[in-house]
Design an enzyme around this catalytic site. Structure first.
Site, PDB file in Angstrom:
ATOM      1  N   ARG A   6      10.979  -0.638  11.078  1.00  0.00           N
ATOM      2  CA  ARG A   6       9.854  -0.317  11.971  1.00  0.00           C
ATOM      3  C   ARG A   6       9.803  -1.258  13.162  1.00  0.00           C
ATOM      4  NH1 ARG A   6       4.679   0.465   8.067  1.00  0.00           N
ATOM      5  NH2 ARG A   6       3.748  -0.798   9.710  1.00  0.00           N
ATOM      6  N   ARG A  54      -9.972   0.680   8.630  1.00  0.00           N
ATOM      7  CA  ARG A  54      -9.597  -0.729   8.766  1.00  0.00           C
ATOM      8  C   ARG A  54     -10.451  -1.457   9.789  1.00  0.00           C
ATOM      9  NH1 ARG A  54      -3.564   0.311   8.962  1.00  0.00           N
ATOM     10  NH2 ARG A  54      -3.078  -1.829   9.415  1.00  0.00           N
ATOM     11  N   LYS A 107       0.835  -1.219   0.000  1.00  0.00           N
ATOM     12  CA  LYS A 107       0.000   0.000   0.000  1.00  0.00           C
ATOM     13  C   LYS A 107       0.861   1.256   0.000  1.00  0.00           C
ATOM     14  CE  LYS A 107      -2.119  -1.211   3.829  1.00  0.00           C
ATOM     15  NZ  LYS A 107      -1.434  -2.488   4.130  1.00  0.00           N
TER      16      LYS A 107
HETATM   17  P1  AP5 Z   1       4.802  -1.636   1.892  1.00  0.00           P
HETATM   18  O1  AP5 Z   1       4.486  -0.859   0.664  1.00  0.00           O
HETATM   19  O2  AP5 Z   1       5.530  -0.941   2.998  1.00  0.00           O
HETATM   20  O3  AP5 Z   1       3.465  -2.374   2.425  1.00  0.00           O
HETATM   21  P2  AP5 Z   1       2.192  -1.806   3.167  1.00  0.00           P
HETATM   22  O4  AP5 Z   1       1.001  -2.491   2.581  1.00  0.00           O
HETATM   23  O5  AP5 Z   1       2.188  -0.304   3.174  1.00  0.00           O
HETATM   24  O6  AP5 Z   1       2.479  -2.412   4.600  1.00  0.00           O
HETATM   25  P3  AP5 Z   1       2.346  -1.820   6.056  1.00  0.00           P
HETATM   26  O7  AP5 Z   1       3.068  -2.782   6.944  1.00  0.00           O
HETATM   27  O8  AP5 Z   1       2.763  -0.393   6.119  1.00  0.00           O
HETATM   28  O9  AP5 Z   1       0.825  -1.930   6.258  1.00  0.00           O
HETATM   29  P4  AP5 Z   1       0.091  -1.954   7.591  1.00  0.00           P
HETATM   30  O10 AP5 Z   1      -1.319  -1.775   7.123  1.00  0.00           O
HETATM   31  O11 AP5 Z   1       0.339  -3.142   8.437  1.00  0.00           O
HETATM   32  O12 AP5 Z   1       0.762  -0.742   8.390  1.00  0.00           O
HETATM   33  P5  AP5 Z   1       0.274   0.718   8.767  1.00  0.00           P
HETATM   34  O13 AP5 Z   1       1.446   1.600   8.756  1.00  0.00           O
HETATM   35  O14 AP5 Z   1      -0.959   1.107   8.025  1.00  0.00           O
HETATM   36  O15 AP5 Z   1       5.618  -2.942   1.445  1.00  0.00           O
HETATM   37  C1  AP5 Z   1       6.107  -3.844   2.424  1.00  0.00           C
HETATM   38  C2  AP5 Z   1       7.466  -4.394   1.963  1.00  0.00           C
HETATM   39  O16 AP5 Z   1       7.271  -5.150   0.770  1.00  0.00           O
HETATM   40  C3  AP5 Z   1       8.482  -3.283   1.604  1.00  0.00           C
HETATM   41  O17 AP5 Z   1       9.761  -3.672   2.030  1.00  0.00           O
HETATM   42  C4  AP5 Z   1       8.395  -3.179   0.070  1.00  0.00           C
HETATM   43  O18 AP5 Z   1       9.631  -2.778  -0.491  1.00  0.00           O
HETATM   44  C5  AP5 Z   1       8.056  -4.610  -0.313  1.00  0.00           C
HETATM   45  N1  AP5 Z   1       7.227  -4.673  -1.512  1.00  0.00           N
HETATM   46  C6  AP5 Z   1       6.251  -3.784  -1.912  1.00  0.00           C
HETATM   47  N2  AP5 Z   1       5.704  -4.180  -3.069  1.00  0.00           N
HETATM   48  C7  AP5 Z   1       6.339  -5.347  -3.417  1.00  0.00           C
HETATM   49  C8  AP5 Z   1       6.196  -6.253  -4.522  1.00  0.00           C
HETATM   50  N3  AP5 Z   1       5.313  -6.015  -5.510  1.00  0.00           N
HETATM   51  N4  AP5 Z   1       6.985  -7.357  -4.532  1.00  0.00           N
HETATM   52  C9  AP5 Z   1       7.900  -7.594  -3.530  1.00  0.00           C
HETATM   53  N5  AP5 Z   1       8.064  -6.758  -2.457  1.00  0.00           N
HETATM   54  C10 AP5 Z   1       7.287  -5.659  -2.412  1.00  0.00           C
HETATM   55  O19 AP5 Z   1      -0.195   0.484  10.274  1.00  0.00           O
HETATM   56  C11 AP5 Z   1       0.719   0.165  11.295  1.00  0.00           C
HETATM   57  C12 AP5 Z   1      -0.004   0.099  12.623  1.00  0.00           C
HETATM   58  O20 AP5 Z   1      -0.600   1.378  12.923  1.00  0.00           O
HETATM   59  C13 AP5 Z   1      -1.173  -0.896  12.708  1.00  0.00           C
HETATM   60  O21 AP5 Z   1      -0.744  -2.214  13.015  1.00  0.00           O
HETATM   61  C14 AP5 Z   1      -2.008  -0.279  13.833  1.00  0.00           C
HETATM   62  O22 AP5 Z   1      -1.447  -0.537  15.083  1.00  0.00           O
HETATM   63  C15 AP5 Z   1      -1.868   1.209  13.562  1.00  0.00           C
HETATM   64  N6  AP5 Z   1      -2.905   1.740  12.665  1.00  0.00           N
HETATM   65  C16 AP5 Z   1      -2.708   2.357  11.467  1.00  0.00           C
HETATM   66  N7  AP5 Z   1      -3.879   2.715  10.929  1.00  0.00           N
HETATM   67  C17 AP5 Z   1      -4.836   2.323  11.803  1.00  0.00           C
HETATM   68  C18 AP5 Z   1      -6.256   2.387  11.779  1.00  0.00           C
HETATM   69  N8  AP5 Z   1      -6.928   2.915  10.743  1.00  0.00           N
HETATM   70  N9  AP5 Z   1      -6.937   1.877  12.855  1.00  0.00           N
HETATM   71  C19 AP5 Z   1      -6.278   1.336  13.880  1.00  0.00           C
HETATM   72  N10 AP5 Z   1      -4.942   1.231  13.980  1.00  0.00           N
HETATM   73  C20 AP5 Z   1      -4.225   1.720  12.924  1.00  0.00           C
END
Ligand code: AP5
Length: 209
Positions: free
Chosen positions: A155, A88, A13
């Site tokens: 992270r 989410r 994402k």
């Molecule tokens: P990346 O692009 O970083 O993936 P992502 O989908 O953004 O993953 P996140 O871990 O950031 O998502 P998340 O939803 O768990 O975290 P968030 O920050 O929202 O890619 C991942 C890796 O894969 C990278 O190394 C990249 O290079 C590689 N990659 C990308 N594309 C690729 C491909 N095609 N092939 C191979 N490799 C590839 O949330 C974190 C925390 O915040 C949550 O756990 C929660 O505690 C809190 N939080 C955030 N939003 C909320 C909410 N709305 N409600 C409640 N808690 C929340």
């Protein structure tokens, strides 16, 4: 354009949002990035969120909804936005719906980036981010150039244990928003496996170019 990106942790994402917001000229609104900034700044909200995030739990709706709705109301988001990581939970989706209706605007698309669970742990544990440019790398799939390697950070929630907890939360609490948007005719499914460029092409096609 008003777009939501949905998908499991590590679906790509953040990687894809960074590319698409340039193309469409809209702000990237990531609740994960906003919460990490609050943790780093040591605000009251950040202190509350920190323990949930480290454990891979969701931050309570009461905290996140206000933060996200306020951000969407800011001037730069009036012409559109790309939401990443919000909503989410079902209550978050309903709160967003109410806020957009009150503002008299509608979503254009909700894009689900699909990646099988078996690929997620390796993607998450190999992720590194450049704190200066915010560019996301992967040690194996998208290796960083040597000149930035020393300053990359990992992270706190990118351990295998927290990743598995996040995946369980995704399936238990976030996946139920998929039928919510499917029923509204907004959902587009995109295969998130393949090179990041190939995934970008699929996303652009799903969004109509
Ligand atoms: P990346 O692009 O970083 O993936 P992502 O989908 O953004 O993953 P996140 O871990 O950031 O998502 P998340 O939803 O768990 O975290 P968030 O920050 O929202 O890619 C991942 C890796 O894969 C990278 O190394 C990249 O290079 C590689 N990659 C990308 N594309 C690729 C491909 N095609 N092939 C191979 N490799 C590839 O949330 C974190 C925390 O915040 C949550 O756990 C929660 O505690 C809190 N939080 C955030 N939003 C909320 C909410 N709305 N409600 C409640 N808690 C929340």
């Amino acid at each position: 354009m008003r777009i939501i990106l949905v998908g499991p942790p590590g679906a790509g994402k953040g990687t894809q949002a960074a590319r698409l917001v340039e193309r469409y000229g809209i702000p990237h609104i990531s609740t994960g990035d906003m919460l990490r900034a609050a943790v780093k700044a040591g605000t009251a909200l950040g202190k509350e969120a920190d323990a949930y995030m480290k454990a891979g739990d969701l931050v309570p709706d009461a905290v996140v909804i206000g933060m996200a709705v306020e951000r969407i109301g800011e001037a730069d988001a009036q012409k559109g936005f790309m939401l990443d990581g919000f909503p989410r939970t079902r209550p978050q989706a309903e709160a967003l719906d109410a806020a957009l209706s009150a503002a008299g605007v509608q979503l254009d698309a909700v894009v689900l980036i699909e990646v099988d669970d078996s690929l997620i742990v390796e993607r998450i544990t190999g992720r590194r981010t450049d704190p200066e440019t915010k560019r996301i790398y992967h040690l194996k799939f998208d290796p960083p150039p040597a000149e930035v390697a020393d300053r990359l950070v990992q992270r706190k929630d990118d351990t295998e244990e927290a990743c598995r907890a996040r995946l369980a939360k995704y399936h238990g609490e976030t996946a139920p928003i998929i039928p919510f948007y499917e029923d509204k005719g907004l959902l587009k499914r995109v295969d998130g496996v393949g090179s990041p460029d190939a995934v970008t092409e699929r996303l652009v096609a799903a969004l109509g170019g």
